[in-house]
Structure formats: C-alpha cells, structure tokens
Scaffold this motif. Structure first.
Motif, PDB file in Angstrom:
ATOM      1  N   TRP A   1     -54.427  -5.186  15.130  1.00  0.00           N
ATOM      2  CA  TRP A   1     -54.663  -4.572  16.428  1.00  0.00           C
ATOM      3  C   TRP A   1     -56.016  -5.005  16.997  1.00  0.00           C
ATOM      4  O   TRP A   1     -56.129  -5.357  18.171  1.00  0.00           O
ATOM      5  N   ALA A   2     -57.058  -5.002  16.168  1.00  0.00           N
ATOM      6  CA  ALA A   2     -58.394  -5.386  16.623  1.00  0.00           C
ATOM      7  C   ALA A   2     -58.427  -6.844  17.075  1.00  0.00           C
ATOM      8  O   ALA A   2     -59.096  -7.176  18.063  1.00  0.00           O
ATOM      9  N   ALA A   3     -57.704  -7.714  16.371  1.00  0.00           N
ATOM     10  CA  ALA A   3     -57.657  -9.127  16.769  1.00  0.00           C
ATOM     11  C   ALA A   3     -57.028  -9.273  18.152  1.00  0.00           C
ATOM     12  O   ALA A   3     -57.506 -10.052  18.983  1.00  0.00           O
ATOM     13  N   ALA A   4     -55.986  -8.517  18.415  1.00  0.00           N
ATOM     14  CA  ALA A   4     -55.363  -8.558  19.740  1.00  0.00           C
ATOM     15  C   ALA A   4     -56.285  -7.919  20.784  1.00  0.00           C
ATOM     16  O   ALA A   4     -56.449  -8.446  21.894  1.00  0.00           O
ATOM     17  N   ALA A   5     -56.900  -6.810  20.421  1.00  0.00           N
ATOM     18  CA  ALA A   5     -57.783  -6.095  21.356  1.00  0.00           C
ATOM     19  C   ALA A   5     -59.009  -6.925  21.724  1.00  0.00           C
ATOM     20  O   ALA A   5     -59.625  -6.687  22.768  1.00  0.00           O
ATOM     21  N   ALA A   6     -59.357  -7.899  20.914  1.00  0.00           N
ATOM     22  CA  ALA A   6     -60.477  -8.782  21.243  1.00  0.00           C
ATOM     23  C   ALA A   6     -60.147  -9.697  22.427  1.00  0.00           C
ATOM     24  O   ALA A   6     -61.054 -10.237  23.061  1.00  0.00           O
ATOM     25  N   HIS A   7     -58.860  -9.852  22.723  1.00  0.00           N
ATOM     26  CA  HIS A   7     -58.435 -10.760  23.785  1.00  0.00           C
ATOM     27  C   HIS A   7     -57.790 -10.064  24.978  1.00  0.00           C
ATOM     28  O   HIS A   7     -57.626 -10.685  26.032  1.00  0.00           O
ATOM     29  N   PHE A   8     -57.403  -8.802  24.796  1.00  0.00           N
ATOM     30  CA  PHE A   8     -56.643  -8.106  25.832  1.00  0.00           C
ATOM     31  C   PHE A   8     -57.180  -6.695  26.035  1.00  0.00           C
ATOM     32  O   PHE A   8     -57.566  -6.032  25.074  1.00  0.00           O
ATOM     33  N   ASP A   9     -57.151  -6.224  27.283  1.00  0.00           N
ATOM     34  CA  ASP A   9     -57.553  -4.845  27.537  1.00  0.00           C
ATOM     35  C   ASP A   9     -56.390  -3.896  27.201  1.00  0.00           C
ATOM     36  O   ASP A   9     -55.308  -4.349  26.813  1.00  0.00           O
ATOM     37  N   GLU A  10     -56.600  -2.601  27.360  1.00  0.00           N
ATOM     38  CA  GLU A  10     -55.587  -1.617  26.978  1.00  0.00           C
ATOM     39  C   GLU A  10     -54.276  -1.811  27.728  1.00  0.00           C
ATOM     40  O   GLU A  10     -53.200  -1.712  27.142  1.00  0.00           O
ATOM     41  N   SER A  11     -54.357  -2.076  29.015  1.00  0.00           N
ATOM     42  CA  SER A  11     -53.144  -2.276  29.809  1.00  0.00           C
ATOM     43  C   SER A  11     -52.386  -3.520  29.344  1.00  0.00           C
ATOM     44  O   SER A  11     -51.155  -3.497  29.214  1.00  0.00           O
ATOM     45  N   GLU A  12     -53.132  -4.586  29.073  1.00  0.00           N
ATOM     46  CA  GLU A  12     -52.494  -5.814  28.581  1.00  0.00           C
ATOM     47  C   GLU A  12     -51.886  -5.603  27.206  1.00  0.00           C
ATOM     48  O   GLU A  12     -50.793  -6.107  26.922  1.00  0.00           O
ATOM     49  N   LEU A  13     -52.568  -4.863  26.342  1.00  0.00           N
ATOM     50  CA  LEU A  13     -52.010  -4.564  25.015  1.00  0.00           C
ATOM     51  C   LEU A  13     -50.716  -3.762  25.149  1.00  0.00           C
ATOM     52  O   LEU A  13     -49.733  -4.037  24.454  1.00  0.00           O
ATOM     53  N   GLY A  14     -50.721  -2.777  26.031  1.00  0.00           N
ATOM     54  CA  GLY A  14     -49.503  -2.011  26.274  1.00  0.00           C
ATOM     55  C   GLY A  14     -48.377  -2.893  26.772  1.00  0.00           C
ATOM     56  O   GLY A  14     -47.222  -2.758  26.340  1.00  0.00           O
ATOM     57  N   GLY A  15     -48.698  -3.819  27.673  1.00  0.00           N
ATOM     58  CA  GLY A  15     -47.696  -4.762  28.168  1.00  0.00           C
ATOM     59  C   GLY A  15     -47.135  -5.626  27.059  1.00  0.00           C
ATOM     60  O   GLY A  15     -45.925  -5.879  26.999  1.00  0.00           O
ATOM     61  N   LEU A  16     -48.011  -6.080  26.153  1.00  0.00           N
ATOM     62  CA  LEU A  16     -47.554  -6.884  25.017  1.00  0.00           C
ATOM     63  C   LEU A  16     -46.628  -6.083  24.101  1.00  0.00           C
ATOM     64  O   LEU A  16     -45.584  -6.588  23.673  1.00  0.00           O
ATOM     65  N   VAL A  17     -47.009  -4.851  23.792  1.00  0.00           N
ATOM     66  CA  VAL A  17     -46.167  -4.026  22.918  1.00  0.00           C
ATOM     67  C   VAL A  17     -44.797  -3.822  23.566  1.00  0.00           C
ATOM     68  O   VAL A  17     -43.750  -3.939  22.899  1.00  0.00           O
ATOM     69  N   LEU A  18     -44.775  -3.552  24.862  1.00  0.00           N
ATOM     70  CA  LEU A  18     -43.492  -3.375  25.550  1.00  0.00           C
ATOM     71  C   LEU A  18     -42.694  -4.679  25.595  1.00  0.00           C
ATOM     72  O   LEU A  18     -41.468  -4.671  25.452  1.00  0.00           O
ATOM     73  N   ALA A  19     -43.379  -5.813  25.764  1.00  0.00           N
ATOM     74  CA  ALA A  19     -42.695  -7.107  25.754  1.00  0.00           C
ATOM     75  C   ALA A  19     -42.077  -7.384  24.382  1.00  0.00           C
ATOM     76  O   ALA A  19     -40.933  -7.850  24.289  1.00  0.00           O
ATOM     77  N   ILE A  20     -42.815  -7.099  23.325  1.00  0.00           N
ATOM     78  CA  ILE A  20     -42.289  -7.292  21.965  1.00  0.00           C
ATOM     79  C   ILE A  20     -41.105  -6.365  21.736  1.00  0.00           C
ATOM     80  O   ILE A  20     -40.076  -6.771  21.171  1.00  0.00           O
ATOM     81  N   ALA A  21     -41.213  -5.131  22.167  1.00  0.00           N
ATOM     82  CA  ALA A  21     -40.098  -4.189  22.024  1.00  0.00           C
ATOM     83  C   ALA A  21     -38.874  -4.680  22.789  1.00  0.00           C
ATOM     84  O   ALA A  21     -37.740  -4.578  22.309  1.00  0.00           O
TER      85      ALA A  21
END
Length: 152
Positions: free
Chosen positions: A107-127
C-alpha cells in the motif's frame, strides 16, 4: 459461445458492471489500466480477457515485450517504472486476497505515487477487471478465432 449471454440474461447487473468499467476508465491512467487488466486476467486464468487486453494494449502502442513481461513483472524490473511496479504489486495483492496480501508495504509503495482519490480509483479498477474475469470464466467465454483474430 458462452454458456449464457449476461448482457441479455442479466441486463441490470451487467449494466452495473459496465458502469464500474466506465468509472475505472475515467479514474485511472489508460496505460496503467491496461496493465491492471492484463495482470489480473493472467492471475485469474481468464483466456478471453488475457487475449482482449494484450491485443488492446498492442493497439494502444504498448510494446509487445512489455505486454509479455506483465506475466512475470517481478522478474523484469527494468521493463516497468516504479509507478507501474507499484500498480502491478497492488493488482497482485487485491486479486489474490488473503490475510497477508494487501500489506502496508504494498500500500505504501502505491501511495508514494498516487493520492487517495487515485488509489481508490485503482482499487475500483482492479475490482472491476476481477468481476469481468469471473463473468468470462463462469460463462466460458473464449477468445475469438477468425480472420480478424488469426492464431498465427
């Protein structure tokens, strides 16, 4: 031919998944979403989706070698930048859920590159791609083989 045609037999549910797909496309960088879709499809063993997303990736200009390397991305670090590696690791973790999959380190590795909204978008895209994979596998969708999609 699939077992059932979900877009016909379950229109409202299928439309909801289409809605998730639309959101994911708007929320995630197109190159990263291509990598997410291909990686999750490989992990899930969805031949239909692996074929579709590798073909789509080629059409969008992703080098063929990079598309092939998605299958073993951890062993090809020079083919993916840090941002892409973080997305692929998150895709692996979210796709292969278990007690120790989405670790703080991933999670921290991803959070180093993306903000909270982008992380949420990624999780939804993976889902979303995981939902598509399950639909395609359950209904036995197969990659098309015809003049437009030759085997050789």
């Amino acid at each position: 031919m699939p077992r059932i045609e979900m877009s016909r037999t379950n229109k409202l549910g299928y439309a909801a998944v289409i809605g998730m797909e639309g959101y994911a496309r708007r929320s995630v960088d197109p190159l990263l979403y291509d990598l997410v879709k291909l990686r999750a499809s490989i992990l899930n063993g969805c031949a239909y989706c692996v074929d579709m997303h590798s073909t789509d990736g080629q059409k969008r200009g992703i080098p063929t070698r990079k598309l092939f390397a998605v299958a073993a991305w951890q062993h090809a670090p020079n083919m993916f930048d840090a941002r892409e590696r973080a997305v692929l690791a998150l895709t692996d973790a979210v796709t292969q859920l278990g007690p120790d999959t989405v670790t703080d380190e991933i999670w921290a590795a991803a959070a180093a590159h993306f903000d909270e909204s982008e992380l949420g978008g990624l999780v939804l895209a993976i889902a979303t791609i995981n939902v598509w994979n399950r639909i395609a596998i359950a209904t036995e969708m197969s990659p098309p083989i015809d003049d437009k999609h030759p085997l050789v």
